[in-house]
Design an enzyme around this catalytic site. Sequence first.
Site, mmCIF file in Angstrom:
data_model
loop_
_atom_site.group_PDB
_atom_site.id
_atom_site.type_symbol
_atom_site.label_atom_id
_atom_site.label_comp_id
_atom_site.label_asym_id
_atom_site.label_seq_id
_atom_site.Cartn_x
_atom_site.Cartn_y
_atom_site.Cartn_z
ATOM 1 C CD GLN A 132 -3.095 1.919 -0.028
ATOM 2 O OE1 GLN A 132 -3.434 0.527 0.179
ATOM 3 N NE2 GLN A 132 -2.754 2.861 -0.506
ATOM 4 C CG ASP A 221 -6.291 3.168 8.183
ATOM 5 O OD1 ASP A 221 -7.021 2.568 7.282
ATOM 6 O OD2 ASP A 221 -5.483 1.933 8.102
ATOM 7 C CB CYS A 261 -4.563 2.321 3.093
ATOM 8 S SG CYS A 261 -5.124 2.228 4.921
ATOM 9 N NE ARG A 289 -2.005 -1.612 -2.607
ATOM 10 C CZ ARG A 289 -3.246 -2.868 -1.732
ATOM 11 N NH1 ARG A 289 -3.705 -2.402 -1.080
ATOM 12 N NH2 ARG A 289 -2.787 -3.986 -1.609
#
Length: 311
Positions: A132, A221, A261, A289
């Site tokens: 990531q 996150d 993410c 990604r």
Amino acid sequence: MKHLLKLEDWTTEEIINTLNLADQLKYEQKHGIEHKLLKGKTLGMIFEKSSTRTRVSFEVGMTQLGGYPLFLSSNDLQIGRGEPVEDTARVLSRFLDGIMIRTFEQSEVEALAEYGSIPIINGLTDYCHPCQVLADLMTIREFKGKLEGLKMCFIGDGNNMMNSLIVGALSTGMSFSAACPEGYMPPQHIIEFGEEYGKDKFQIVHDPIEAAKNADVVYTDVWASMGQEEEKKIREAAFAGYQVNAELMAVTNPECMVLHCLPAHRGEEITADVFEAHANEIFEEAENRLHAQKAVLVECMADNVLKQDND
């Protein structure tokens, strides 16, 4: 043989070379230029945690590289019934050319590398998420044109994402600041890694506004990661005030990026308006990604191709 077990294992040169390769592979994919660099190779993909981006990007990426991706859930393998990881590693090494694993314990990834004889790629553990972060760095460089000299700010839990972001940012010349509640700091050895770069390059505080001042990139996150669902209410109370919102963005540098993410919980770690204002960056990050992981696959597995071609 090369692994990607955690980002600390890679030098700055290796990280930059991988980002450069990811840029090249992305250009070729966008322009219809085939790159069957892993033709005939098989990647075993072990999933002990659920996944959207990791599974789809590795599966598509391996196919675009000319190889074959094999999905293996813990329900499919004897490892899910108690077979030692060292035995699994030695068996799968005789069938496959590489393994990507998404699991809980970092020790399981390390054991696969110790006992196996093929490249091992960490698709996520509770400790770190190197793939990531490579995609994150790729995205920052696309939008900003550079990494060195930029300031990254992370708001939230001292989790696997923060662990890898600290390493990735500092290793590529960025400075790093973070805001975490009491009791949710990253591991001490990661803090010590950051402190080696000096106070002007690394700081962790408890005040999100202080951490975000003059940031070029703000990252967040979810408050409760996979496996922490039972802590959700406790974490919601602990992280109240640790939200990426308009007030926080007001103290960042002009044209500050926002990255996540994913999956995102709008209204918790990030407001819907900030998320949508930066959706282009966030979903480019998600796409990257694919390209970053293809570069990792080539870096880790293409040497085997070259050796066999030269025999």
